[in-house]
Design an enzyme around this catalytic site. Sequence first.
Site, short mmCIF file in Angstrom:
data_model
loop_
_atom_site.label_atom_id
_atom_site.label_comp_id
_atom_site.label_asym_id
_atom_site.label_seq_id
_atom_site.Cartn_x
_atom_site.Cartn_y
_atom_site.Cartn_z
N SER A 189 24.12 -4.09 -7.71
CA SER A 189 23.35 -5.31 -7.45
C SER A 189 24.26 -6.54 -7.37
O SER A 189 25.05 -6.65 -6.46
CB SER A 189 22.26 -5.50 -8.50
OG SER A 189 21.67 -4.27 -8.84
N HIS A 191 20.70 -3.16 -3.06
CA HIS A 191 19.23 -3.17 -2.91
C HIS A 191 18.74 -4.61 -2.89
O HIS A 191 19.45 -5.53 -3.29
CB HIS A 191 18.58 -2.37 -4.04
CG HIS A 191 18.79 -2.95 -5.40
ND1 HIS A 191 17.80 -3.55 -6.11
CD2 HIS A 191 19.90 -3.04 -6.17
CE1 HIS A 191 18.29 -3.98 -7.26
NE2 HIS A 191 19.55 -3.68 -7.32
#
Lengths: 71, 243
Positions: B122, B145
Amino acid sequence: MIHSIIPMDVIFGDSNATLAPRQMMQYKGQSVEVSQTENGYKIERLMSTDPKSYLDPALQVGCFVNYSQKA
Amino acid sequence: MKSENKVTFSVDAEGKDKEKEQEETIKETGSTTVENPRGNIHCLTIIGQIEGHIVLPPQNKTTKYEHIVPQLVGIEENRDVHGLLVILNTVGGDVEAGLAIAEMIASMQKPTVSLVLGGGHSIGVPLAVASSYSYIAPSATMTIHPIRMNGLVIGIPQTFEYFDKMQERVVQFVKRHSSTTPEKFKEMMLKTGDMASDVGTILFGEDAVKCGLINEVGGLSQALEKIYSMIEEGRKKKAGEQA
């Protein structure tokens, strides 16, 4: 805003846990936020405008306040 | 308390002895012992969650940005530190805190090398690409993501727009500091099939290099060798300018 692979409910799951009360004190000429433990005052946060003090091993978070050096 | 005092005094006495010894060496030989003749490096480990504006509950292992940011200033200012090695094993965290640390690392003049071990997920992705040169362990993974939220949403179009803008900050940072394109990065963010209940891509060590995010697959020895060679190059350049 959190961007993490860990789900939010896991990150904030135990948010009822209380943090140990903190207080400010002067140590080695700098302001530090400390929490009281069985072994003495533990540094939780350093507040200084001197970048050098952030590299001082004695002022790192988790270190205990050594009374002989207290300013 | 008395025993604590005693320990400190003995440490102080030892420190003074060492200083005296160094002074004598300088007097006698005109030089002093440098810890490492190839240069001193500072190793910064970024682990667990990147903690930002909200103090996270104690079960999280966190890296606090208010400590890292001034520490980076100290490293850049300190003459005895010649390079920075960033070791990453993070699950992500606060977007603004992660980007703040990443921007600090990216704008440093001193040589910086990052090594992703375990995971750089992330918001760990911009942190990994921020340094001048990046390595990833073969078994390490990076998850790309979208930024998301849960709970009650008021004003859906506005919230969507806001999230899109926040995500764009990450995409643009990665674009500036790696050789991957924004289109490719966004495509990886929205890919289906890699994760059970979510969209996104899980990159293994070599895949992260193939898609242009990370420079090379490697470990500790490669990262150290790279940082020392960068320090040496810097010294040569400086010597060339002075001559």
